[in-house]
Design a protein around this motif. Structure first.
Motif, PDB file in Angstrom:
ATOM      1  N   ILE A  17      23.453  -7.001 -52.729  1.00  0.00           N
ATOM      2  CA  ILE A  17      24.953  -6.923 -53.100  1.00  0.00           C
ATOM      3  C   ILE A  17      25.813  -7.934 -52.557  1.00  0.00           C
ATOM      4  O   ILE A  17      26.846  -8.393 -53.104  1.00  0.00           O
ATOM      5  N   TYR A  18      25.729  -8.276 -51.229  1.00  0.00           N
ATOM      6  CA  TYR A  18      26.184  -9.117 -50.169  1.00  0.00           C
ATOM      7  C   TYR A  18      26.238 -10.632 -51.279  1.00  0.00           C
ATOM      8  O   TYR A  18      27.391 -11.379 -51.273  1.00  0.00           O
ATOM      9  N   THR A  21      28.190 -10.842 -54.384  1.00  0.00           N
ATOM     10  CA  THR A  21      29.671 -11.131 -54.234  1.00  0.00           C
ATOM     11  C   THR A  21      30.042 -12.641 -53.961  1.00  0.00           C
ATOM     12  O   THR A  21      31.103 -13.088 -54.263  1.00  0.00           O
ATOM     13  N   LYS A  22      28.973 -13.507 -53.468  1.00  0.00           N
ATOM     14  CA  LYS A  22      29.213 -14.728 -53.162  1.00  0.00           C
ATOM     15  C   LYS A  22      28.970 -15.888 -54.181  1.00  0.00           C
ATOM     16  O   LYS A  22      29.316 -16.585 -54.082  1.00  0.00           O
TER      17      LYS A  22
END
Length: 66
Positions: A17-18, A21-22
């Motif tokens: 998920i992290y 987002t990038k």
């Protein structure tokens, strides 16, 4: 072992998920976005492998032959 697998799956899901987002979705293979795409794929593979491990342990437990 079961709890440890769930902890690793949660950690991999968090990384997925992290890193999702990038990612720059207009140019996913340019610059730092490439690293994020690779990490998303790696986290997805880790979740899949942990799921296979959990399934194989459940099958092993249910089909004990002596």
């Amino acid at each position: 072992m079961k709890i440890f697998i769930y902890i690793l799956m949660a950690f991999a899901a968090g990384l997925l998920i992290y890193n999702a987002t990038k990612v720059d979705y207009k140019a996913p293979f340019v610059g730092d976005s490439t690293v994020a795409v690779i990490c998303v794929l790696a986290a997805g593979c880790a979740i899949l492998l942990l799921w296979i491990l959990q399934t194989s342990l459940a099958i092993k437990k249910n089909s004990k032959r002596y």
